[in-house]
Scaffold this motif. Sequence first.
Motif, mmCIF file in Angstrom:
data_model
loop_
_atom_site.group_PDB
_atom_site.id
_atom_site.type_symbol
_atom_site.label_atom_id
_atom_site.label_comp_id
_atom_site.label_asym_id
_atom_site.label_seq_id
_atom_site.Cartn_x
_atom_site.Cartn_y
_atom_site.Cartn_z
ATOM 1 N N PRO A 20 0.813 -1.228 0.000
ATOM 2 C CA PRO A 20 0.000 0.000 0.000
ATOM 3 C C PRO A 20 0.842 1.272 0.000
ATOM 4 C CG PRO A 20 -0.897 -1.573 1.554
ATOM 5 C CD PRO A 20 0.417 -2.132 1.070
ATOM 6 N N GLY A 29 -1.482 1.512 -8.563
ATOM 7 C CA GLY A 29 -2.385 0.811 -7.675
ATOM 8 C C GLY A 29 -3.804 1.323 -7.799
ATOM 9 N N ARG A 30 -3.990 2.239 -8.707
ATOM 10 C CA ARG A 30 -5.331 2.761 -8.939
ATOM 11 C C ARG A 30 -5.774 2.518 -10.380
ATOM 12 N NH1 ARG A 30 -3.687 7.519 -5.363
ATOM 13 N NH2 ARG A 30 -4.537 6.833 -3.382
ATOM 14 N N ASP A 34 -7.223 -3.175 -10.210
ATOM 15 C CA ASP A 34 -6.590 -3.192 -8.896
ATOM 16 C C ASP A 34 -7.691 -3.180 -7.830
ATOM 17 O OD1 ASP A 34 -4.138 -3.114 -10.082
ATOM 18 O OD2 ASP A 34 -3.817 -0.984 -9.746
ATOM 19 N N ARG A 36 -8.556 -2.768 -3.770
ATOM 20 C CA ARG A 36 -8.165 -2.357 -2.412
ATOM 21 C C ARG A 36 -9.394 -2.486 -1.531
ATOM 22 N NH1 ARG A 36 -4.409 2.811 -1.786
ATOM 23 N NH2 ARG A 36 -2.583 1.916 -2.758
ATOM 24 N N CYS A 45 -4.395 -4.806 -0.495
ATOM 25 C CA CYS A 45 -4.277 -4.348 -1.867
ATOM 26 C C CYS A 45 -3.941 -5.543 -2.752
ATOM 27 C CB CYS A 45 -3.177 -3.294 -1.954
ATOM 28 S SG CYS A 45 -2.957 -2.656 -3.600
ATOM 29 N N PRO A 47 -3.071 -5.827 -6.481
ATOM 30 C CA PRO A 47 -2.819 -5.021 -7.686
ATOM 31 C C PRO A 47 -2.766 -5.848 -8.971
ATOM 32 C CG PRO A 47 -0.767 -5.425 -6.549
ATOM 33 C CD PRO A 47 -1.854 -6.057 -5.722
#
Length: 69
Positions: A20, A29-30, A34, A36, A45, A47
């Motif tokens: 993270p 990671g966005r 992905d 979370r 998370c 990914p």
Amino acid sequence: MIRWVAVIFVGLLVFYPLLPQLLTRLRVGRLPGDVRFKLAGQIFCLPFGSTVLWSAAAFLIAEAVHWFY
């Protein structure tokens, strides 16, 4: 190619507790794909999309290095 998959798997396994913070710092990671989520006060998370992106980048770099040598 199996070697790359194994390296990525081991890398994710080793660095999972840092993901993270590391992904936030790298602004990765966005991506779509992905995942979370927060469970019992801890952020998890997964990914998947970022792993595909980084794998493709590593593959292209390896191919470029192989092509030049």
